[in-house]
Design a protein around this motif. Structure first.
Motif, PDB file in Angstrom:
ATOM      1  N   ASP A  42       0.816  -1.225   0.000  1.00  0.00           N
ATOM      2  CA  ASP A  42       0.000   0.000   0.000  1.00  0.00           C
ATOM      3  C   ASP A  42       0.849   1.274   0.000  1.00  0.00           C
ATOM      4  OD1 ASP A  42      -2.057  -1.718   0.150  1.00  0.00           O
ATOM      5  OD2 ASP A  42      -2.354  -1.532   2.330  1.00  0.00           O
ATOM      6  N   TYR A  43       2.046   1.135   0.538  1.00  0.00           N
ATOM      7  CA  TYR A  43       2.862   2.358   0.704  1.00  0.00           C
ATOM      8  C   TYR A  43       3.272   2.969  -0.640  1.00  0.00           C
ATOM      9  CZ  TYR A  43       5.904   5.665   2.992  1.00  0.00           C
ATOM     10  OH  TYR A  43       6.452   6.826   3.431  1.00  0.00           O
ATOM     11  N   ALA A  44       3.200   2.167  -1.710  1.00  0.00           N
ATOM     12  CA  ALA A  44       3.576   2.674  -3.036  1.00  0.00           C
ATOM     13  C   ALA A  44       2.745   3.889  -3.434  1.00  0.00           C
ATOM     14  CB  ALA A  44       3.416   1.567  -4.070  1.00  0.00           C
ATOM     15  N   ALA A  45       1.583   4.000  -2.821  1.00  0.00           N
ATOM     16  CA  ALA A  45       0.718   5.144  -3.133  1.00  0.00           C
ATOM     17  C   ALA A  45       1.278   6.458  -2.587  1.00  0.00           C
ATOM     18  CB  ALA A  45      -0.674   4.891  -2.558  1.00  0.00           C
ATOM     19  N   GLU A  46       2.267   6.352  -1.704  1.00  0.00           N
ATOM     20  CA  GLU A  46       2.830   7.567  -1.069  1.00  0.00           C
ATOM     21  C   GLU A  46       4.018   8.124  -1.854  1.00  0.00           C
ATOM     22  OE1 GLU A  46       1.767   8.929   1.899  1.00  0.00           O
ATOM     23  OE2 GLU A  46       0.148   7.470   2.143  1.00  0.00           O
ATOM     24  N   MET A  47       4.208   7.638  -3.081  1.00  0.00           N
ATOM     25  CA  MET A  47       5.407   8.029  -3.820  1.00  0.00           C
ATOM     26  C   MET A  47       5.483   9.517  -4.148  1.00  0.00           C
ATOM     27  SD  MET A  47       6.301   4.883  -6.298  1.00  0.00           S
ATOM     28  CE  MET A  47       7.488   5.740  -7.246  1.00  0.00           C
ATOM     29  N   GLU A  48       4.330  10.124  -4.180  1.00  0.00           N
ATOM     30  CA  GLU A  48       4.321  11.564  -4.482  1.00  0.00           C
ATOM     31  C   GLU A  48       5.082  12.348  -3.400  1.00  0.00           C
ATOM     32  OE1 GLU A  48       3.949  14.265  -7.127  1.00  0.00           O
ATOM     33  OE2 GLU A  48       3.128  12.251  -7.476  1.00  0.00           O
ATOM     34  N   ARG A  49       5.017  11.790  -2.168  1.00  0.00           N
ATOM     35  CA  ARG A  49       5.764  12.434  -1.071  1.00  0.00           C
ATOM     36  C   ARG A  49       7.271  12.397  -1.357  1.00  0.00           C
ATOM     37  NH1 ARG A  49       3.087  13.291   3.736  1.00  0.00           N
ATOM     38  NH2 ARG A  49       0.900  13.584   3.257  1.00  0.00           N
ATOM     39  N   ALA A  50       7.683  11.289  -1.961  1.00  0.00           N
ATOM     40  CA  ALA A  50       9.112  11.152  -2.294  1.00  0.00           C
ATOM     41  C   ALA A  50       9.533  12.221  -3.299  1.00  0.00           C
ATOM     42  CB  ALA A  50       9.377   9.767  -2.867  1.00  0.00           C
ATOM     43  N   ARG A  51       8.632  12.517  -4.219  1.00  0.00           N
ATOM     44  CA  ARG A  51       8.942  13.560  -5.214  1.00  0.00           C
ATOM     45  C   ARG A  51       9.078  14.924  -4.516  1.00  0.00           C
ATOM     46  NH1 ARG A  51       7.057  13.656 -10.825  1.00  0.00           N
ATOM     47  NH2 ARG A  51       5.217  12.486 -10.249  1.00  0.00           N
ATOM     48  N   ASP A  52       8.171  15.193  -3.580  1.00  0.00           N
ATOM     49  CA  ASP A  52       8.247  16.468  -2.844  1.00  0.00           C
ATOM     50  C   ASP A  52       9.552  16.568  -2.055  1.00  0.00           C
ATOM     51  OD1 ASP A  52       5.791  17.020  -3.827  1.00  0.00           O
ATOM     52  OD2 ASP A  52       4.683  16.434  -2.011  1.00  0.00           O
ATOM     53  N   LEU A  53       9.884  15.442  -1.420  1.00  0.00           N
ATOM     54  CA  LEU A  53      11.122  15.428  -0.631  1.00  0.00           C
ATOM     55  C   LEU A  53      12.335  15.664  -1.532  1.00  0.00           C
ATOM     56  CD1 LEU A  53      12.610  14.819   2.060  1.00  0.00           C
ATOM     57  CD2 LEU A  53      12.699  12.454   1.333  1.00  0.00           C
ATOM     58  N   THR A  54      12.343  15.006  -2.688  1.00  0.00           N
ATOM     59  CA  THR A  54      13.471  15.168  -3.626  1.00  0.00           C
ATOM     60  C   THR A  54      13.586  16.622  -4.085  1.00  0.00           C
ATOM     61  OG1 THR A  54      13.054  12.927  -4.370  1.00  0.00           O
ATOM     62  CG2 THR A  54      14.494  14.263  -5.750  1.00  0.00           C
ATOM     63  N   ASN A  55      12.451  17.222  -4.366  1.00  0.00           N
ATOM     64  CA  ASN A  55      12.473  18.635  -4.777  1.00  0.00           C
ATOM     65  C   ASN A  55      13.085  19.502  -3.684  1.00  0.00           C
ATOM     66  OD1 ASN A  55      11.295  18.024  -7.164  1.00  0.00           O
ATOM     67  ND2 ASN A  55       9.223  18.588  -6.548  1.00  0.00           N
ATOM     68  N   TYR A  56      12.679  19.232  -2.447  1.00  0.00           N
ATOM     69  CA  TYR A  56      13.221  20.006  -1.319  1.00  0.00           C
ATOM     70  C   TYR A  56      14.736  19.803  -1.219  1.00  0.00           C
ATOM     71  CZ  TYR A  56      14.565  21.026   3.472  1.00  0.00           C
ATOM     72  OH  TYR A  56      15.225  21.480   4.571  1.00  0.00           O
ATOM     73  N   VAL A  57      15.157  18.541  -1.308  1.00  0.00           N
ATOM     74  CA  VAL A  57      16.591  18.234  -1.155  1.00  0.00           C
ATOM     75  C   VAL A  57      17.394  18.868  -2.287  1.00  0.00           C
ATOM     76  CG1 VAL A  57      18.274  16.353  -1.197  1.00  0.00           C
ATOM     77  CG2 VAL A  57      16.212  16.132   0.162  1.00  0.00           C
ATOM     78  N   LEU A  58      16.879  18.766  -3.519  1.00  0.00           N
ATOM     79  CA  LEU A  58      17.602  19.351  -4.663  1.00  0.00           C
ATOM     80  C   LEU A  58      17.736  20.865  -4.506  1.00  0.00           C
ATOM     81  CD1 LEU A  58      16.137  17.373  -7.690  1.00  0.00           C
ATOM     82  CD2 LEU A  58      18.463  17.269  -6.809  1.00  0.00           C
ATOM     83  N   GLY A  59      16.746  21.464  -3.920  1.00  0.00           N
ATOM     84  CA  GLY A  59      16.801  22.918  -3.696  1.00  0.00           C
ATOM     85  C   GLY A  59      17.857  23.300  -2.672  1.00  0.00           C
ATOM     86  N   GLN A  60      18.161  22.369  -1.768  1.00  0.00           N
ATOM     87  CA  GLN A  60      19.104  22.691  -0.688  1.00  0.00           C
ATOM     88  C   GLN A  60      20.555  22.377  -1.030  1.00  0.00           C
ATOM     89  OE1 GLN A  60      18.176  24.105   2.344  1.00  0.00           O
ATOM     90  NE2 GLN A  60      16.245  24.349   1.247  1.00  0.00           N
ATOM     91  N   LEU A  61      20.755  21.407  -1.923  1.00  0.00           N
ATOM     92  CA  LEU A  61      22.133  20.991  -2.210  1.00  0.00           C
ATOM     93  C   LEU A  61      22.825  21.983  -3.152  1.00  0.00           C
ATOM     94  CD1 LEU A  61      21.705  17.135  -2.628  1.00  0.00           C
ATOM     95  CD2 LEU A  61      22.343  18.412  -0.600  1.00  0.00           C
ATOM     96  N   THR A  62      24.134  22.042  -3.008  1.00  0.00           N
ATOM     97  CA  THR A  62      24.907  22.976  -3.840  1.00  0.00           C
ATOM     98  C   THR A  62      26.068  22.229  -4.498  1.00  0.00           C
ATOM     99  OG1 THR A  62      26.264  23.571  -1.957  1.00  0.00           O
ATOM    100  CG2 THR A  62      24.375  24.981  -2.401  1.00  0.00           C
ATOM    101  N   SER A  63      26.941  23.005  -5.132  1.00  0.00           N
ATOM    102  CA  SER A  63      28.090  22.416  -5.843  1.00  0.00           C
ATOM    103  C   SER A  63      28.935  21.580  -4.891  1.00  0.00           C
ATOM    104  CB  SER A  63      28.962  23.521  -6.413  1.00  0.00           C
ATOM    105  OG  SER A  63      28.212  24.313  -7.273  1.00  0.00           O
ATOM    106  N   GLY A  64      29.362  20.427  -5.378  1.00  0.00           N
ATOM    107  CA  GLY A  64      30.222  19.557  -4.564  1.00  0.00           C
ATOM    108  C   GLY A  64      29.448  18.551  -3.729  1.00  0.00           C
ATOM    109  N   ASP A  65      28.144  18.735  -3.582  1.00  0.00           N
ATOM    110  CA  ASP A  65      27.336  17.794  -2.796  1.00  0.00           C
ATOM    111  C   ASP A  65      26.975  16.570  -3.650  1.00  0.00           C
ATOM    112  OD1 ASP A  65      27.456  19.585  -0.767  1.00  0.00           O
ATOM    113  OD2 ASP A  65      25.473  20.451  -1.112  1.00  0.00           O
TER     114      ASP A  65
END
Lengths: 222, 498
Positions: A42-65
């Motif tokens: 059932d948890y596969a339905a929560e994948m959209e949360r993973a996309r949100d999290l990835t967007n947040y993380v990509l916004g925070q990371l910088t060069s060299g990370d």
């Protein structure tokens, strides 16, 4: 005037010497982030949360990370579990392009995804993450687990081993309360406590952030 | 332990404390002279030491003050010398520019004057006819008509000849007058030229007068500084403080300018030197941006130094003119190159910011919107990146003023601190002295009971002694009175009179 100039020269020399002395103790300020996405049942339905999290993380990371995204399925300790992984270039413009690629790879995976896995090998995913984070050599290592933390191993699979999470900050994101937890809330707490104990026994630190919007407040990333 | 000692006399605290107080009082009473001496001597010693320290500080203060005065006078002397030198250079320029051409001007004036004189002579009015000419014509006109035709004809011929001659003469005179008018008319531009030349000379002389007055003022100031007058020192100190504050404000403004400059180029510098390397806690790209800005400021300082606007480096000032000129050209060229680089970096920053903004919008799931008038901030950043280095180059001027005035300000601050220290030391000495007196009084207050007893005993013994001595005196006076009567009375005088 001559004395003042001499004093200034000495001060500049001193500052330069101190700066060079500080070079010897250079601190590694790079970050490495690993995102584990649970795709079982059932948890596969929560994948959209993973996309949100990835967007947040990509916004925070910088060069060299560094960043890696992998999914948890029946057996997670394999190369095929990687969705995307990269180390951002030292040039900001190239790093921005790399972020776009990571994002597109995740989007492609989510497009492709159709059948949830029957089991969930969370430990295997954590071991995969542990290897990646260790190899990254980053100063700060973070593992995001987008999972319900309900491990369901395939028969015959041995995962009773240390996780090797020295210096890794493990953040459990979006851990939902299941229907059975409503009858026995201690089961939910036990699940969290069990993972907390495993992570801390392996040298890591444990945090839970069910609400994604709180990640900023918790200062999970710099 | 302490409690045991306290209750050694009795189980009752009041009694025990009372006994201890009595013991203490007795002990302190017997040690009173020594304690007084100790307290007073300590107070006096501290006071003496503090006074000595204050005196030393005072001497140091005087030395610092004298040094400040010398520095101020030296700076003032140097400044005034420069000002006088500048004024003389201006006078020289005026003399070279205006009065250097004076021989030419003089020649021109002479030529003009000669021409005017010649024209004047040429325009001299000539008498149209001799004064007797009118009488001749009137006489001929008045001759009686004769009947003799030959005489009449001769007379008529003479009249017509005279009339013709008169007409011709008048015509010639009118022509001469017209010619004179023409010459006089032609003199006008020459006269105007003459007037203009004279005005120019007057202006030059007035300018020289003004310069000479300025030189006089500077010379008076210089004389005052040379004599070391207090008025000059105060004026110089005030001027130095003003310079210091103004220079500080301008430097702060320049620092903010530098900060803006830094933010313009810090991000794009990470494209060149990498954004992931650190030296200590600072990014290498930030250090690179800072170095670029500092290099620009250095080039600005060298440029102004080569142009002799500032005098921070005497070595550059001592160079010959050709070398200085070359150095100025090199500094300006480098500054221009840095400005161009910075301008391109500023533009690149804008592009990077746009790219990052687009990514953020994509990650947020929003459509990337094409902003209107986006070119305005781009151009503004481009221009800012180009002109800020030139603006920062002028930081050398306030920097020089700051450096020059800082010596005076530091001297004044040191003087103030020394004065404050002297005041503190003197106060501590006085307080110690008075505290010792207060301690003596408190000591006596504590042992007032034994002291009171002592006083009573002393008064009692004094009373007995006084009574004994009074009796003795009475007895002595009884004997002595009789003796003294004879002794005090002079022979021949009655006792009352004595």
């Amino acid at each position: 005037m001559k004395r003042i100039l001499q004093s200034m020269t000495m001060a500049v020399t001193l500052v330069a010497a101190l700066s060079l002395a500080g070079c010897g103790e250079a601190q590694n300020r790079n970050q490495a982030v690993f995102i584990l996405i649970d795709i079982h049942g059932d948890y596969a339905a929560e994948m959209e949360r993973a996309r949100d999290l990835t967007n947040y993380v990509l916004g925070q990371l910088t060069s060299g990370d560094s960043i890696a995204i992998a999914f948890i399925d029946n057996s997670s300790f394999t190369e095929r579990n990687y969705i995307a992984r990269t180390k951002f270039d030292h040039r900001p413009s190239v790093a921005t392009q790399q972020k776009r690629i990571v994002r597109s790879e995740l989007d492609a995976f989510m497009e492709r995804f159709s059948v949830p896995s029957a089991h969930s090998d969370i430990t295997g995913g954590v071991l995969l993450a542990s290897d990646f984070l260790r190899e990254s050599g980053a100063g700060r290592k973070t593992l995001f687990m987008v999972s319900d933390l309900e491990e369901d191993l395939m028969p015959g699979m041995d995962r009773d081993m240390p996780l090797g999470l020295e210096g890794v900050e493990v953040v459990a994101v979006n851990v939902p309360r299941r229907a059975t937890d409503n009858f026995d809330p201690r089961a939910y707490q036990r699940r969290l406590a069990q993972w907390e104990a495993r992570v801390e026994d392996s040298g890591g630190t444990w945090r839970v952030a069910n609400d994604l919007s709180r990640l900023q407040e918790l200062a999970v990333l710099r | 332990m302490l409690t045991d000692i306290l209750y050694v006399w009795s189980d009752s605290p009041a009694v025990s404390v009372g006994v201890w107080l009595v013991i203490a009082m007795v002990l302190l009473y017997f040690g009173r002279p020594h304690a007084h001496q100790l307290l007073r001597n300590t107070g006096r010693a501290v006071n003496g030491a503090m006074r000595l320290a204050a005196k030393s500080i005072r001497q140091l203060e005087e030395r610092v003050s004298e040094r400040n005065r010398d520095v101020l006078l030296a700076q003032g002397r140097e400044e005034t010398e420069k000002a006088i030198e500048r004024e003389f250079a201006r006078v020289n320029a005026v003399v070279e520019r205006d009065l250097g051409e004076y021989p030419n001007l003089h020649r021109k004036l002479s030529d003009v004057l000669q021409k005017v004189e010649a024209d004047y002579h040429a325009s001299t009015a000539e008498a149209p006819l001799p004064p007797a000419w009118a009488e001749v014509t009137q006489t001929i006109e008045a001759l009686p008509k004769t009947a003799d035709p030959s005489v009449a004809k001769v007379l008529e011929n003479i009249r017509s000849t005279v009339a013709n001659s008169h007409r011709e003469t008048l015509k010639a005179h009118q022509k001469n007058v017209a010619e004179r008018h023409r010459i006089l008319h032609a003199m006008q531009p020459e006269l105007r030229k003459l007037n203009a030349s004279m005005a120019k000379v007057e202006k030059s002389v007035a300018s020289l007068e003004e310069q000479s007055r300025a030189i006089d003022r500077h010379m008076a100031n210089y004389e005052s500084i040379r004599k070391g007058e207090n008025r000059a020192v105060h004026a110089l100190a005030s001027s130095s403080l003003t310079q210091f504050f103004i220079a500080t404000i301008v430097l702060i403004i320049a620092a903010f300018g530098g900060l803006i400059n830094f933010h313009l180029i810090a991000l794009p510098m990470s494209e060149m030197v990498g954004g992931a390397s650190y030296v200590g806690a600072v990014r290498v790209s930030d250090i690179a941006a800072l170095v670029i800005i500092l290099l620009e400021i250095s080039m600005g300082i060298f440029l102004l130094e080569s142009l002799r606007v500032t005098r921070l480096f005497p070595m550059i000032g001592r160079m010959d003119d050709r070398m200085r000129k070359r150095m100025a050209i090199a500094a300006f060229t480098l500054l221009f190159i840095f400005a161009a680089i910075e301008s391109s970096l500023a533009y690149m920053r804008d592009l990077l910011a746009q790219d990052r903004e687009a990514l953020t919008q994509t990650l947020a799931g929003a459509e990337v919107a094409e902003a209107q008038f986006r070119w305005i901030p781009s151009v503004a950043q481009l221009m800012l990146g180009f002109f800020l280095p030139f603006a920062l180059a002028f930081v050398a001027i306030p920097l020089e003023a700051f450096m020059n005035s800082m010596r005076t300000v530091l001297g004044l601050v040191a003087l103030g601190l020394l004065r404050l220290l002297r005041l503190v030391v003197r106060t501590v000495g006085s307080v110690a002295n008075h505290a010792s007196k207060v301690m003596v009084s408190l000591y006596d207050l504590f042992v007032m009971v034994p002291l009171g007893i002592e006083r009573l005993i002393r008064q009692g013994s004094n009373g007995v002694k006084e009574q004994v001595s009074a009796r003795r005196q009475q007895r002595d006076s009884g004997k002595g009175g009789r003796k003294s009567k004879g002794a005090q009375t002079e022979p021949g005088l009655k006792p009352r009179e004595v």
